[in-house]
Write a protein that holds these residues in place. Structure first.
Motif, mmCIF file in Angstrom:
data_model
loop_
_atom_site.group_PDB
_atom_site.id
_atom_site.type_symbol
_atom_site.label_atom_id
_atom_site.label_comp_id
_atom_site.label_asym_id
_atom_site.label_seq_id
_atom_site.Cartn_x
_atom_site.Cartn_y
_atom_site.Cartn_z
ATOM 1 N N TRP A 159 54.529 -17.165 -23.276
ATOM 2 C CA TRP A 159 55.656 -18.059 -23.029
ATOM 3 C C TRP A 159 56.777 -17.360 -22.265
ATOM 4 O O TRP A 159 57.509 -18.007 -21.524
ATOM 5 N N ALA A 160 56.905 -16.039 -22.442
ATOM 6 C CA ALA A 160 57.878 -15.294 -21.631
ATOM 7 C C ALA A 160 57.480 -15.349 -20.163
ATOM 8 O O ALA A 160 58.326 -15.537 -19.275
ATOM 9 N N LEU A 161 56.190 -15.199 -19.881
ATOM 10 C CA LEU A 161 55.716 -15.313 -18.497
ATOM 11 C C LEU A 161 55.956 -16.720 -17.972
ATOM 12 O O LEU A 161 56.376 -16.902 -16.815
ATOM 13 N N ARG A 162 55.731 -17.718 -18.800
ATOM 14 C CA ARG A 162 55.966 -19.107 -18.422
ATOM 15 C C ARG A 162 57.432 -19.339 -18.068
ATOM 16 O O ARG A 162 57.759 -20.157 -17.195
ATOM 17 N N GLN A 163 58.318 -18.611 -18.741
ATOM 18 C CA GLN A 163 59.757 -18.770 -18.514
ATOM 19 C C GLN A 163 60.300 -17.822 -17.459
ATOM 20 O O GLN A 163 61.510 -17.733 -17.288
ATOM 21 N N GLY A 164 59.443 -17.100 -16.760
ATOM 22 C CA GLY A 164 59.904 -16.324 -15.619
ATOM 23 C C GLY A 164 60.063 -14.837 -15.837
ATOM 24 O O GLY A 164 60.704 -14.160 -15.008
ATOM 25 N N ALA A 165 59.495 -14.267 -16.897
ATOM 26 C CA ALA A 165 59.505 -12.812 -17.051
ATOM 27 C C ALA A 165 58.735 -12.185 -15.890
ATOM 28 O O ALA A 165 57.713 -12.713 -15.448
ATOM 29 N N THR A 166 59.207 -11.064 -15.395
ATOM 30 C CA THR A 166 58.545 -10.440 -14.258
ATOM 31 C C THR A 166 57.251 -9.749 -14.664
ATOM 32 O O THR A 166 56.249 -9.791 -13.932
ATOM 33 N N GLU A 167 57.254 -9.105 -15.839
ATOM 34 C CA GLU A 167 56.064 -8.457 -16.393
ATOM 35 C C GLU A 167 56.181 -8.469 -17.909
ATOM 36 O O GLU A 167 57.290 -8.420 -18.452
ATOM 37 N N VAL A 168 55.033 -8.519 -18.565
ATOM 38 C CA VAL A 168 55.004 -8.420 -20.026
ATOM 39 C C VAL A 168 53.970 -7.376 -20.416
ATOM 40 O O VAL A 168 52.797 -7.467 -20.026
ATOM 41 N N TYR A 169 54.395 -6.375 -21.165
ATOM 42 C CA TYR A 169 53.526 -5.328 -21.682
ATOM 43 C C TYR A 169 53.380 -5.503 -23.186
ATOM 44 O O TYR A 169 54.343 -5.863 -23.877
ATOM 45 N N GLY A 170 52.177 -5.234 -23.694
ATOM 46 C CA GLY A 170 51.922 -5.401 -25.113
ATOM 47 C C GLY A 170 51.358 -4.143 -25.747
ATOM 48 O O GLY A 170 50.304 -3.649 -25.330
ATOM 49 N N ILE A 171 52.066 -3.611 -26.736
ATOM 50 C CA ILE A 171 51.611 -2.418 -27.449
ATOM 51 C C ILE A 171 50.673 -2.850 -28.573
ATOM 52 O O ILE A 171 51.021 -3.701 -29.395
ATOM 53 N N HIS A 172 49.483 -2.264 -28.615
ATOM 54 C CA HIS A 172 48.497 -2.631 -29.631
ATOM 55 C C HIS A 172 47.955 -1.373 -30.307
ATOM 56 O O HIS A 172 47.907 -0.303 -29.725
ATOM 57 N N ARG A 173 47.547 -1.527 -31.572
ATOM 58 C CA ARG A 173 46.966 -0.403 -32.309
ATOM 59 C C ARG A 173 45.457 -0.322 -32.134
ATOM 60 O O ARG A 173 44.890 0.752 -32.134
ATOM 61 N N SER A 174 44.784 -1.481 -32.030
ATOM 62 C CA SER A 174 43.330 -1.507 -31.956
ATOM 63 C C SER A 174 42.874 -1.867 -30.543
ATOM 64 O O SER A 174 43.395 -2.804 -29.935
ATOM 65 N N ALA A 175 41.884 -1.132 -30.048
ATOM 66 C CA ALA A 175 41.399 -1.352 -28.684
ATOM 67 C C ALA A 175 40.771 -2.733 -28.506
ATOM 68 O O ALA A 175 40.646 -3.207 -27.369
ATOM 69 N N VAL A 176 40.385 -3.392 -29.599
ATOM 70 C CA VAL A 176 39.752 -4.716 -29.472
ATOM 71 C C VAL A 176 40.706 -5.735 -28.869
ATOM 72 O O VAL A 176 40.270 -6.778 -28.376
ATOM 73 N N HIS A 177 42.010 -5.450 -28.903
ATOM 74 C CA HIS A 177 42.987 -6.416 -28.387
ATOM 75 C C HIS A 177 43.202 -6.307 -26.875
ATOM 76 O O HIS A 177 43.759 -7.227 -26.272
ATOM 77 N N ALA A 178 42.800 -5.198 -26.259
ATOM 78 C CA ALA A 178 43.172 -4.945 -24.866
ATOM 79 C C ALA A 178 42.677 -6.031 -23.918
ATOM 80 O O ALA A 178 43.449 -6.568 -23.108
ATOM 81 N N ASP A 179 41.394 -6.382 -23.990
ATOM 82 C CA ASP A 179 40.841 -7.357 -23.046
ATOM 83 C C ASP A 179 41.454 -8.741 -23.250
ATOM 84 O O ASP A 179 41.735 -9.450 -22.272
ATOM 85 N N ARG A 180 41.637 -9.150 -24.521
ATOM 86 C CA ARG A 180 42.199 -10.490 -24.744
ATOM 87 C C ARG A 180 43.650 -10.558 -24.285
ATOM 88 O O ARG A 180 44.095 -11.598 -23.785
ATOM 89 N N LEU A 181 44.398 -9.451 -24.381
ATOM 90 C CA LEU A 181 45.769 -9.436 -23.879
ATOM 91 C C LEU A 181 45.779 -9.585 -22.360
ATOM 92 O O LEU A 181 46.580 -10.341 -21.806
ATOM 93 N N ARG A 182 44.900 -8.862 -21.684
ATOM 94 C CA ARG A 182 44.822 -8.970 -20.211
ATOM 95 C C ARG A 182 44.524 -10.406 -19.798
ATOM 96 O O ARG A 182 45.063 -10.915 -18.810
ATOM 97 N N ALA A 183 43.640 -11.072 -20.541
ATOM 98 C CA ALA A 183 43.270 -12.448 -20.206
ATOM 99 C C ALA A 183 44.460 -13.386 -20.312
ATOM 100 O O ALA A 183 44.466 -14.449 -19.676
ATOM 101 N N MET A 184 45.465 -13.011 -21.086
ATOM 102 C CA MET A 184 46.674 -13.830 -21.251
ATOM 103 C C MET A 184 47.772 -13.436 -20.269
ATOM 104 O O MET A 184 48.852 -14.023 -20.287
ATOM 105 N N GLY A 185 47.506 -12.420 -19.446
ATOM 106 C CA GLY A 185 48.523 -11.952 -18.515
ATOM 107 C C GLY A 185 49.425 -10.886 -19.100
ATOM 108 O O GLY A 185 50.408 -10.481 -18.460
#
Length: 314
Positions: A159-185
């Protein structure tokens, strides 16, 4: 009418103090509706109060659960049109039970296009994300998220991207989240890569933090003083001490904003949320029967979990 509920009569670990109890449901109060529950999720916000963290706000015995979806089976004449429809029975009783009563004016009708499994999770995390983005807008800013695999964070990022954020980075503990985060932008970064975390913190304009503890301190220590740090959770279980050189820290607790919402504003907020949810990626779900609530709690506590456990009550 008999009603079975997951109740707690003392504070403690949910697995130890929750009990299934069956009793006669009290008569419906004037202005309330009665909802036969279909599904309710397991969230941190459901479990933490059971431990006694907010004991000053809870009267025992209590029914667990803060959100879910059900179908209206009784209503006053003024809300008779709701009978038979699906609603979110909010700001009434605990939702981990067969029948929930709530004020008719605060029941949120569910659009036909929204499945039960999504509607059941449309309150706590979506409303928190919607409110935070309204209070601390991300437009034109670089955003950093912690606990990026959590339901609230993935909505905040999209939703931040939808509202015009230039970039969104996400800190995760488990590597299983990396691909699904990329798929969301959302650009993933491993929490263990502390050098990258500090570098991103230094370049970020706004941080939405759900962890607290040492990670929050590391991020705050690297941030520019002109940036903003929004703390909305302490999933680490560890608080952190503020220091003079830190940027502005904003504490967000959803309960502080609910009382200020009029019934009209409450309904209007969900007009936005329904359309945003329908166009967003959200966690997959695992359905578990109400009678097997212990397995639902065990599933919730699994490390690296990507599926949200849902109690199937109906």
């Amino acid at each position: 009418m008999e009603n079975t509920a997951l109740c707690y009569r003392k504070f403690g670990e949910p697995e130890s103090v929750l009990r299934r109890e069956t009793a006669i449901k009290a008569s419906l109060k004037p202005g309330d509706i009665r909802v036969q529950m279909l599904m309710a999720p397991v969230n941190a916000s459901d479990l933490i109060p059971i431990t006694g963290a907010y004991r000053h706000r809870i009267t025992l015995p209590a029914v667990a659960g803060y959100e879910g979806v059900g179908r209206v089976i009784a209503a006053p004449d003024s809300a008779a049109a709701l009978i038979g429809t699906r609603v979110l029975p909010l700001c009434g009783e605990g939702t981990w039970q067969q029948y929930v009563d709530c004020p008719a004016t605060l029941a949120i009708p569910v659009p036909d296009t929204i499945p039960d499994s999504l509607a059941a999770r449309a309150f706590i995390n979506p409303l928190a994300a919607w409110l935070m983005l309204s209070l601390y807008p991300p437009q034109g800013k670089r955003v950093l998220l912690t606990a990026a695999g959590s339901d609230c964070a993935i909505l905040l990022g999209q939703w931040a991207l939808r509202q015009g954020a230039t970039e969104v980075y996400g800190i995760h503990r488990s590597a299983v989240h990396a691909d699904r985060l990329r798929a969301m932008g959302i650009l993933p970064v491993a929490q263990q890569d502390i050098d990258s975390v500090r570098a991103l913190a230094a370049a970020s304009d706004i941080v939405y933090d759900a962890t607290g503890g040492e990670l929050a301190l590391a991020i705050l220590g690297a941030m520019d003083k002109s940036a903003a740090f929004v703390c909305y959770g302490l999933l680490s279980g560890q608080p952190f001490a503020l220091q003079r050189h830190f940027p502005a820290v904003h504490w967000f607790h959803i309960r502080n904003y609910l009382d200020a919402l009029t019934p009209e504003a409450w309904q209007a907020a969900f007009c936005d949320i329904w359309s945003w949810l329908a166009a967003s990626h959200y966690s997959d779900t695992t359905l578990l029967p109400f009678t097997d609530w212990q397995s639902a709690l065990a599933h919730y506590r699994q490390a690296g979990r990507t599926h949200k456990p849902l109690l199937e009550i109906g």
